[in-house]
Design a protein around this motif. Structure first.
Motif, mmCIF file in Angstrom:
data_model
loop_
_atom_site.group_PDB
_atom_site.id
_atom_site.type_symbol
_atom_site.label_atom_id
_atom_site.label_comp_id
_atom_site.label_asym_id
_atom_site.label_seq_id
_atom_site.Cartn_x
_atom_site.Cartn_y
_atom_site.Cartn_z
ATOM 1 N N GLY A 186 52.488 7.822 -5.931
ATOM 2 C CA GLY A 186 52.834 8.679 -7.291
ATOM 3 C C GLY A 186 52.485 10.151 -6.978
ATOM 4 N N ILE A 187 52.104 10.573 -7.911
ATOM 5 C CA ILE A 187 51.561 12.084 -7.887
ATOM 6 C C ILE A 187 50.125 12.133 -7.003
ATOM 7 C CG2 ILE A 187 50.975 14.318 -8.793
ATOM 8 C CD1 ILE A 187 53.771 13.535 -9.113
ATOM 9 N N TYR A 188 50.026 12.606 -5.823
ATOM 10 C CA TYR A 188 48.744 12.501 -5.014
ATOM 11 C C TYR A 188 48.445 13.785 -4.670
ATOM 12 C CZ TYR A 188 46.116 10.295 -1.371
ATOM 13 O OH TYR A 188 45.203 9.860 -0.363
ATOM 14 N N ARG A 189 47.504 14.506 -5.388
ATOM 15 C CA ARG A 189 47.102 15.874 -5.321
ATOM 16 C C ARG A 189 46.338 16.046 -3.964
ATOM 17 N NH1 ARG A 189 50.371 18.132 -8.792
ATOM 18 N NH2 ARG A 189 50.225 17.459 -10.886
ATOM 19 N N PRO A 190 46.717 17.172 -3.273
ATOM 20 C CA PRO A 190 45.994 17.133 -1.986
ATOM 21 C C PRO A 190 44.580 17.170 -2.110
ATOM 22 C CG PRO A 190 47.720 18.798 -2.350
ATOM 23 C CD PRO A 190 47.680 18.071 -3.644
ATOM 24 N N GLU A 191 43.900 17.917 -3.129
ATOM 25 C CA GLU A 191 42.427 17.889 -3.004
ATOM 26 C C GLU A 191 41.888 16.395 -3.178
ATOM 27 O OE1 GLU A 191 43.872 18.734 -7.176
ATOM 28 O OE2 GLU A 191 44.439 19.277 -5.118
ATOM 29 N N LYS A 192 42.744 15.335 -3.532
ATOM 30 C CA LYS A 192 42.285 14.003 -3.906
ATOM 31 C C LYS A 192 42.584 13.037 -2.596
ATOM 32 C CE LYS A 192 41.285 14.672 -8.304
ATOM 33 N NZ LYS A 192 39.859 14.361 -8.807
ATOM 34 N N ILE A 193 42.952 13.849 -1.618
ATOM 35 C CA ILE A 193 43.074 13.054 -0.189
ATOM 36 C C ILE A 193 41.936 12.375 0.309
ATOM 37 C CG2 ILE A 193 43.860 13.035 2.292
ATOM 38 C CD1 ILE A 193 45.809 15.437 1.393
ATOM 39 N N ASP A 194 41.840 11.173 0.539
ATOM 40 C CA ASP A 194 40.316 10.631 1.050
ATOM 41 C C ASP A 194 40.694 10.321 2.629
ATOM 42 O OD1 ASP A 194 38.402 8.860 1.784
ATOM 43 O OD2 ASP A 194 38.732 7.477 0.145
ATOM 44 N N TRP A 195 40.260 11.264 3.059
ATOM 45 C CA TRP A 195 40.477 11.176 4.769
ATOM 46 C C TRP A 195 39.653 10.282 5.463
ATOM 47 C CZ3 TRP A 195 44.284 13.381 6.572
ATOM 48 C CH2 TRP A 195 44.740 14.595 5.960
ATOM 49 N N SER A 196 38.676 9.310 4.634
ATOM 50 C CA SER A 196 38.299 8.126 5.311
ATOM 51 C C SER A 196 39.211 7.031 5.391
ATOM 52 C CB SER A 196 36.727 7.909 4.217
ATOM 53 O OG SER A 196 37.553 7.244 3.116
ATOM 54 N N ILE A 197 40.275 7.324 4.450
ATOM 55 C CA ILE A 197 41.238 5.917 4.782
ATOM 56 C C ILE A 197 42.746 6.486 5.252
ATOM 57 C CG2 ILE A 197 40.080 4.384 3.193
ATOM 58 C CD1 ILE A 197 42.359 5.460 0.934
ATOM 59 N N GLU A 198 42.905 7.627 5.052
ATOM 60 C CA GLU A 198 44.266 8.152 5.282
ATOM 61 C C GLU A 198 44.318 8.693 6.646
ATOM 62 O OE1 GLU A 198 46.500 7.659 3.446
ATOM 63 O OE2 GLU A 198 45.948 8.120 1.378
ATOM 64 N N LYS A 199 45.446 8.711 7.541
ATOM 65 C CA LYS A 199 45.693 9.124 8.720
ATOM 66 C C LYS A 199 46.686 10.465 8.876
ATOM 67 C CE LYS A 199 48.766 5.890 10.586
ATOM 68 N NZ LYS A 199 49.123 4.992 11.769
ATOM 69 N N GLU A 200 46.655 11.140 9.875
ATOM 70 C CA GLU A 200 47.688 12.178 9.608
ATOM 71 C C GLU A 200 48.318 11.960 11.148
ATOM 72 O OE1 GLU A 200 46.760 16.682 9.052
ATOM 73 O OE2 GLU A 200 46.259 16.415 11.140
ATOM 74 N N VAL A 201 49.792 12.225 10.953
ATOM 75 C CA VAL A 201 50.916 12.117 11.986
ATOM 76 C C VAL A 201 51.522 13.577 12.163
ATOM 77 C CG1 VAL A 201 52.601 10.676 12.855
ATOM 78 C CG2 VAL A 201 50.736 9.565 11.605
ATOM 79 N N SER A 202 51.721 13.871 13.399
ATOM 80 C CA SER A 202 52.654 14.935 13.661
ATOM 81 C C SER A 202 53.900 14.373 13.779
ATOM 82 C CB SER A 202 52.035 15.558 14.805
ATOM 83 O OG SER A 202 53.146 16.769 15.345
ATOM 84 N N CYS A 203 54.983 14.920 13.196
ATOM 85 C CA CYS A 203 56.440 14.309 13.236
ATOM 86 C C CYS A 203 57.133 15.270 14.305
ATOM 87 C CB CYS A 203 56.975 14.472 12.035
ATOM 88 S SG CYS A 203 56.305 13.257 10.914
ATOM 89 N N ASN A 204 56.966 15.103 15.667
ATOM 90 C CA ASN A 204 57.588 15.846 16.587
ATOM 91 C C ASN A 204 58.954 15.396 16.731
ATOM 92 O OD1 ASN A 204 55.058 16.657 17.087
ATOM 93 N ND2 ASN A 204 54.524 15.619 19.094
ATOM 94 N N VAL A 205 59.922 16.289 16.790
ATOM 95 C CA VAL A 205 61.566 16.148 16.966
ATOM 96 C C VAL A 205 61.971 16.729 18.036
ATOM 97 C CG1 VAL A 205 63.410 16.062 15.738
ATOM 98 C CG2 VAL A 205 61.424 15.803 14.196
ATOM 99 N N MET A 206 62.833 16.104 18.744
ATOM 100 C CA MET A 206 63.476 17.040 19.612
ATOM 101 C C MET A 206 64.549 17.757 19.133
ATOM 102 S SD MET A 206 63.400 14.076 22.789
ATOM 103 C CE MET A 206 64.338 15.393 24.023
ATOM 104 N N ARG A 207 65.006 18.916 20.089
ATOM 105 C CA ARG A 207 66.239 19.550 19.666
ATOM 106 C C ARG A 207 67.496 18.560 19.493
ATOM 107 N NH1 ARG A 207 70.483 23.470 22.436
ATOM 108 N NH2 ARG A 207 70.457 25.264 21.015
#
Length: 249
Positions: free
Chosen positions: A171-192
């Motif tokens: 749902g609505i997930y405010r950035p200030e509420k991100i729980d980095w202890s359980i969330e992970k970040e992924v870089s979406c690399n895309v080729m031309r």
């Protein structure tokens, strides 16, 4: 023909997926040539040291429509999402080699409409470059999706989107509420010539450019939702009937 079932599963579970080789180098060059021929002084164009953008891109450069909606892209949309979807927003972004432009984590909570009018469940409104945007109800955002066509190789060094997988399901997930202890970040690399598909409620961000490489992207938003009769989408392109012109709703 590509088996797109795994991509549809990725969209459902993670909120995003990348597909390579949707456009050939020649097709990318043809799209860029059409962009480079346009008059960039119009008010729908945003130009600064950090960003060049064309809002209502397909309206401003209609000759790119047939170039963009090739067989591969239309097949991906049909197989992953369905034939009832239509385009509701198009933007071209050019992030130059020396850009300091960055975007912090956010969800795409607004849709582009033709006017500001009080409708239950919609609001607040914003207006940029003579375009109205309004926060839409969750049932619309849940059904919408975005495709980003990459005209350059893109990675974490030149502004590839960083996303939090499965955040679209919360749902609505405010950035200030991100729980980095359980969330992970992924870089979406895309080729031309590849695309990234994503759900609007997916939390995403973009870093400054640090490798002196361009990042040019065509951002397309799609819906299968009918707005209340008082509102119309600011853009509307029916994908599976005709791509010869874009009509105002």
């Amino acid at each position: 023909m590509m088996n797109l079932a795994p991509k549809a599963k990725e969209i459902r579970e993670s909120g995003f997926a990348v597909v390579d080789n949707v456009f050939t180098n020649e097709q990318v060059e043809n799209i860029l040539a059409a962009i480079n021929r346009v008059d960039s002084t119009k008010e729908t164009f945003k130009k600064s040291e950090d960003l060049f953008a064309i809002r209502q891109f397909l309206k401003e450069i209609p000759e790119t429509t047939d170039l963009i909606f090739n067989y591969k892209l239309k097949n991906i949309i049909n197989e992953v999402f369905g034939e009832d979807y239509f385009l509701v927003k198009s933007i071209y972004f050019d992030k130059p080699e020396t850009s300091n432009w960055f975007v912090s984590y956010h969800q795409d909570l607004t849709v582009s409409v033709d006017q500001k009018i009080e409708v239950a469940g919609f609001g607040p409104y914003t207006k940029k470059h003579n375009q109205f945007a309004v926060q839409a109800p969750l049932h619309i955002l849940d059904n919408n999706f975005t495709i980003r066509i990459h005209l350059d190789d893109t990675n974490e060094l030149n502004g590839a989107l960083k996303v939090i997988p499965n955040s679209h399901s919360k749902g609505i997930y405010r950035p200030e509420k991100i729980d980095w202890s359980i969330e992970k970040e992924v870089s979406c690399n895309v080729m031309r010539g590849g695309i990234m598909m994503m759900k609007p409620l997916l939390l995403h961000s973009s870093n400054r450019t640090s490798n002196h490489q361009k990042r040019r992207v065509i951002h397309l938003e799609f819906s299968n939702q009918i707005l209340p009769k008082e509102l119309n989408w600011s853009e509307h392109l029916d994908l599976f009937t005709t791509v010869d012109s874009i009509k105002d709703t």
